[in-house]
Each structure stands twice: as structure tokens, then as C-alpha cells.
Design an enzyme around this catalytic site. Structure first.
Site, PDB file in Angstrom:
ATOM      1  N   ASP A  10       0.846  -1.202   0.000  1.00  0.00           N
ATOM      2  CA  ASP A  10       0.000   0.000   0.000  1.00  0.00           C
ATOM      3  C   ASP A  10       0.882   1.252   0.000  1.00  0.00           C
ATOM      4  OD1 ASP A  10       0.843   0.349   2.616  1.00  0.00           O
ATOM      5  OD2 ASP A  10      -1.140   0.144   3.526  1.00  0.00           O
TER       6      ASP A  10
ATOM      7  N   CYS B 255       2.639  -3.627   4.124  1.00  0.00           N
ATOM      8  CA  CYS B 255       1.834  -2.430   4.432  1.00  0.00           C
ATOM      9  C   CYS B 255       2.465  -1.800   5.662  1.00  0.00           C
ATOM     10  CB  CYS B 255       0.350  -2.770   4.586  1.00  0.00           C
ATOM     11  SG  CYS B 255      -0.083  -3.873   5.935  1.00  0.00           S
TER      12      CYS B 255
ATOM     13  N   THR C 277       1.977  -2.425   8.891  1.00  0.00           N
ATOM     14  CA  THR C 277       2.335  -3.482   9.853  1.00  0.00           C
ATOM     15  C   THR C 277       2.518  -4.850   9.208  1.00  0.00           C
ATOM     16  OG1 THR C 277       0.002  -3.949  10.190  1.00  0.00           O
ATOM     17  CG2 THR C 277       1.021  -2.374  11.710  1.00  0.00           C
ATOM     18  N   GLY C 278       2.025  -5.021   8.006  1.00  0.00           N
ATOM     19  CA  GLY C 278       1.970  -6.342   7.366  1.00  0.00           C
ATOM     20  C   GLY C 278       0.704  -7.095   7.727  1.00  0.00           C
ATOM     21  N   VAL C 279      -0.035  -6.588   8.696  1.00  0.00           N
ATOM     22  CA  VAL C 279      -1.200  -7.317   9.212  1.00  0.00           C
ATOM     23  C   VAL C 279      -2.379  -7.242   8.247  1.00  0.00           C
ATOM     24  CG1 VAL C 279      -2.907  -7.410  11.065  1.00  0.00           C
ATOM     25  CG2 VAL C 279      -0.504  -7.068  11.622  1.00  0.00           C
ATOM     26  N   GLY C 280      -2.784  -6.035   7.900  1.00  0.00           N
ATOM     27  CA  GLY C 280      -3.986  -5.892   7.063  1.00  0.00           C
ATOM     28  C   GLY C 280      -3.829  -6.571   5.721  1.00  0.00           C
TER      29      GLY C 280
ATOM     30  N   HIS D  98       7.870 -25.407   7.849  1.00  0.00           N
ATOM     31  CA  HIS D  98       6.833 -26.159   8.572  1.00  0.00           C
ATOM     32  C   HIS D  98       5.425 -25.875   8.071  1.00  0.00           C
ATOM     33  CE1 HIS D  98       9.432 -26.954  12.411  1.00  0.00           C
ATOM     34  NE2 HIS D  98      10.035 -27.298  11.293  1.00  0.00           N
ATOM     35  N   ASN D  99       5.166 -24.632   7.683  1.00  0.00           N
ATOM     36  CA  ASN D  99       3.794 -24.218   7.351  1.00  0.00           C
ATOM     37  C   ASN D  99       3.566 -24.078   5.860  1.00  0.00           C
ATOM     38  OD1 ASN D  99       4.708 -22.173   9.960  1.00  0.00           O
ATOM     39  ND2 ASN D  99       3.149 -23.736  10.292  1.00  0.00           N
TER      40      ASN D  99
ATOM     41  N   ARG E 266       5.696 -34.805   8.640  1.00  0.00           N
ATOM     42  CA  ARG E 266       4.702 -34.647   9.707  1.00  0.00           C
ATOM     43  C   ARG E 266       3.914 -33.342   9.588  1.00  0.00           C
ATOM     44  NH1 ARG E 266       9.372 -32.558  11.897  1.00  0.00           N
ATOM     45  NH2 ARG E 266       9.177 -30.868  13.412  1.00  0.00           N
ATOM     46  N   HIS E 267       4.462 -32.386   8.837  1.00  0.00           N
ATOM     47  CA  HIS E 267       3.790 -31.086   8.716  1.00  0.00           C
ATOM     48  C   HIS E 267       2.606 -31.130   7.745  1.00  0.00           C
ATOM     49  CE1 HIS E 267       7.040 -29.484  11.048  1.00  0.00           C
ATOM     50  NE2 HIS E 267       7.921 -29.917  10.166  1.00  0.00           N
TER      51      HIS E 267
ATOM     52  N   ARG F 201      -1.008 -31.224   9.050  1.00  0.00           N
ATOM     53  CA  ARG F 201      -1.541 -29.956   9.573  1.00  0.00           C
ATOM     54  C   ARG F 201      -1.920 -29.005   8.455  1.00  0.00           C
ATOM     55  NH1 ARG F 201       3.585 -30.924  13.191  1.00  0.00           N
ATOM     56  NH2 ARG F 201       2.637 -32.282  14.741  1.00  0.00           N
TER      57      ARG F 201
HETATM   58  C1  RB5 Z   1      -2.594   2.261   6.516  1.00  0.00           C
HETATM   59  O1  RB5 Z   1      -2.726   3.436   7.257  1.00  0.00           O
HETATM   60  C2  RB5 Z   1      -2.324   1.094   7.442  1.00  0.00           C
HETATM   61  O2  RB5 Z   1      -3.482   0.813   8.164  1.00  0.00           O
HETATM   62  C3  RB5 Z   1      -1.840  -0.110   6.683  1.00  0.00           C
HETATM   63  O3  RB5 Z   1      -0.657   0.205   6.013  1.00  0.00           O
HETATM   64  C4  RB5 Z   1      -1.541  -1.348   7.497  1.00  0.00           C
HETATM   65  O4  RB5 Z   1      -0.712  -1.074   8.574  1.00  0.00           O
HETATM   66  C5  RB5 Z   1      -2.715  -2.159   7.907  1.00  0.00           C
HETATM   67  O5  RB5 Z   1      -2.601  -3.227   8.488  1.00  0.00           O
END
Ligand code: RB5
Length: 148
Positions: free
Chosen positions: A8, A65, A67-70, A98-99, A132-133, A136
Site C-alpha cells: 500500500d 503495508c 504493519t503487514g497485518v492488514g 513447517h507451514n 509430519r507437517h 496440519r
Molecule cells: C494504513 O494506514 C495502514 O493501516 C496499513 O498500512 C496497514 O498497517 C494495515 O494493516
């Protein structure tokens, strides 16, 4: 390797750094991320990259992004995608071994470029161990298919 990269607006500079880093090592990088700092929405790029991996058009994917989370959450909604957020190289290596992760994600606001380089190196150099992986991984697929 043929690798799709998506990002992003928060992660344009990190994307460009990692793209060049991997191209210099001989990888082919398909950029489906934004190249603009204008605010946009990470699910667009997570989906684009995940679709290419799921269709076998790329060997694996890298998503970035804030955090990499979204962006990894979005990618994981695509069937057969196993996207993992990593902030250090050990998890990136184990996620492949493993995954059988097929996308690695990280946060441009969380880690610096040196750690990002180590993460992609470990992820790309590791091989899935199977054995073994596999049971899963099959269970994860069963959840995805509504069989469990
Ligand atoms: C964008 O502001 C931010 O939310 C996105 O880059 C990311 O961190 C979401 O997980």
C-alpha cells in the site's frame, strides 16, 4: 524465482528497496503494489498478489503495508493462500519449512530494510519439509473447504 510483490501507500519505499534487492539477486519481480504515496486500501494489493500465487502465476509473494497485518489478512481470504506476517527472519524460515507459507508479509513501519532483507532471504531460501507437517497443512485446507 518469479515473485509477486504488493504494497500500500505506506510501503512504497520499502517495496522499491526489496524489489531492487531481489532483482539484483536475479529474481523476477512482478509489482502489483501501488507506486504512489496517495492513500489507498491494502486489500486491493493483498488480493492481487494472492490471486497470482493461487493461480500458480508466481512461485510466491511478498506483501508490505504499515504493519503487514492488514495486507496479509486480505491475502489469506484467497483459497490456498498461507500468508504470514514476520518481523524477524527465524519465523520466515520456519513458516516455509513447517507451514509451507506461500506469501511472507511485513510492516514498513515495524522493521527496517536490513531486517526485511534477512526475512525475504530466509523465506526464499527455505524449503518446505513436508512429512509430519503435511497433516496440519491438510487440516488448514479442510477448514478452508468447510470440511472441518
Ligand atoms: C494504513 O494506514 C495502514 O493501516 C496499513 O498500512 C496497514 O498497517 C494495515 O494493516
Amino acid at each position: 524465482m518469479k515473485i509477486v510483490i504488493g504494497n500500500d501507500h505506506i510501503a512504497v519505499d520499502m517495496k522499491n528497496h526489496i524489489k531492487k534487492y531481489l532483482e539484483d539477486k536475479g529474481h523476477e519481480i512482478i509489482n502489483v503494489g501501488t507506486d504512489s504515496y496517495e492513500r489507498t486500501d491494502y486489500p486491493i494489493y493483498g488480493k492481487k498478489a494472492a490471486d497470482m500465487v493461487a493461480k500458480g502465476e508466481c512461485d510466491c509473494g511478498i506483501l508490505i503495508c504499515g504493519t503487514g497485518v492488514g495486507i496479509s489478512l486480505a491475502a489469506n481470504k484467497v483459497k490456498s493462500i498461507r500468508a504470514v506476517v514476520c518481523s524477524e527472519p527465524y519465523s520466515a524460515k520456519l513458516a516455509k519449512q513447517h507451514n509451507n507459507a506461500n506469501i511472507v508479509a511485513f510492516g514498513a513501519r515495524v522493521i527496517g530494510t536490513a531486517t526485511a532483507e534477512m526475512i525475504v532471504d530466509e523465506f526464499l531460501n527455505a524449503e518446505y519439509e513436508g512429512g509430519r507437517h503435511q497433516k496440519r497443512i491438510d487440516m488448514i485446507s479442510a477448514i478452508e473447504n468447510g470440511e472441518m
